[in-house]
Motif scaffolding. Structure first.
Motif, PDB file in Angstrom:
ATOM      1  N   LYS A  66       0.831  -1.207   0.000  1.00  0.00           N
ATOM      2  CA  LYS A  66       0.000   0.000   0.000  1.00  0.00           C
ATOM      3  C   LYS A  66       0.866   1.257   0.000  1.00  0.00           C
ATOM      4  O   LYS A  66       0.620   2.202  -0.746  1.00  0.00           O
ATOM      5  CB  LYS A  66      -0.916  -0.018   1.227  1.00  0.00           C
ATOM      6  N   ARG A 119       2.436   1.737  -3.420  1.00  0.00           N
ATOM      7  CA  ARG A 119       1.461   2.235  -4.396  1.00  0.00           C
ATOM      8  C   ARG A 119       1.228   3.731  -4.204  1.00  0.00           C
ATOM      9  O   ARG A 119       1.139   4.483  -5.185  1.00  0.00           O
ATOM     10  CB  ARG A 119       0.155   1.471  -4.246  1.00  0.00           C
ATOM     11  N   THR A 159       4.293   5.609  -5.544  1.00  0.00           N
ATOM     12  CA  THR A 159       4.300   5.617  -7.006  1.00  0.00           C
ATOM     13  C   THR A 159       3.323   6.648  -7.547  1.00  0.00           C
ATOM     14  O   THR A 159       3.632   7.382  -8.492  1.00  0.00           O
ATOM     15  CB  THR A 159       3.943   4.219  -7.545  1.00  0.00           C
ATOM     16  N   GLU A 160       2.147   6.745  -6.929  1.00  0.00           N
ATOM     17  CA  GLU A 160       1.169   7.737  -7.365  1.00  0.00           C
ATOM     18  C   GLU A 160       1.690   9.152  -7.123  1.00  0.00           C
ATOM     19  O   GLU A 160       1.519  10.034  -7.965  1.00  0.00           O
ATOM     20  CB  GLU A 160      -0.141   7.539  -6.613  1.00  0.00           C
TER      21      GLU A 160
END
Length: 55
Positions: free
Chosen positions: A24, A27, A30-31
């Motif tokens: 999580k 992610r 990365t966003e």
């Protein structure tokens, strides 16, 4: 006998919980970097030359 098995099973789940928390966080990072890349001058498109506003 059964009471000694339950803590062992609980400790076996700790690595899986850590894996999903890490996934999580990865992610989300990365966003965040994708949003930065969209605004970055390094990855952006070239800026067209400014036209003078005077005649």
């Amino acid at each position: 006998m059964v009471l000694s098995v339950v803590p062992r099973l609980a400790w076996m789940g700790v690595p899986f919980i850590g894996y999903f928390i890490g996934m999580k966080i990865e992610r989300m990072e990365t966003e965040r970097l994708t949003l930065y890349r969209d605004k970055s001058a390094l990855y952006g498109s070239p800026v067209p030359p400014a036209t003078p506003t005077w005649p």
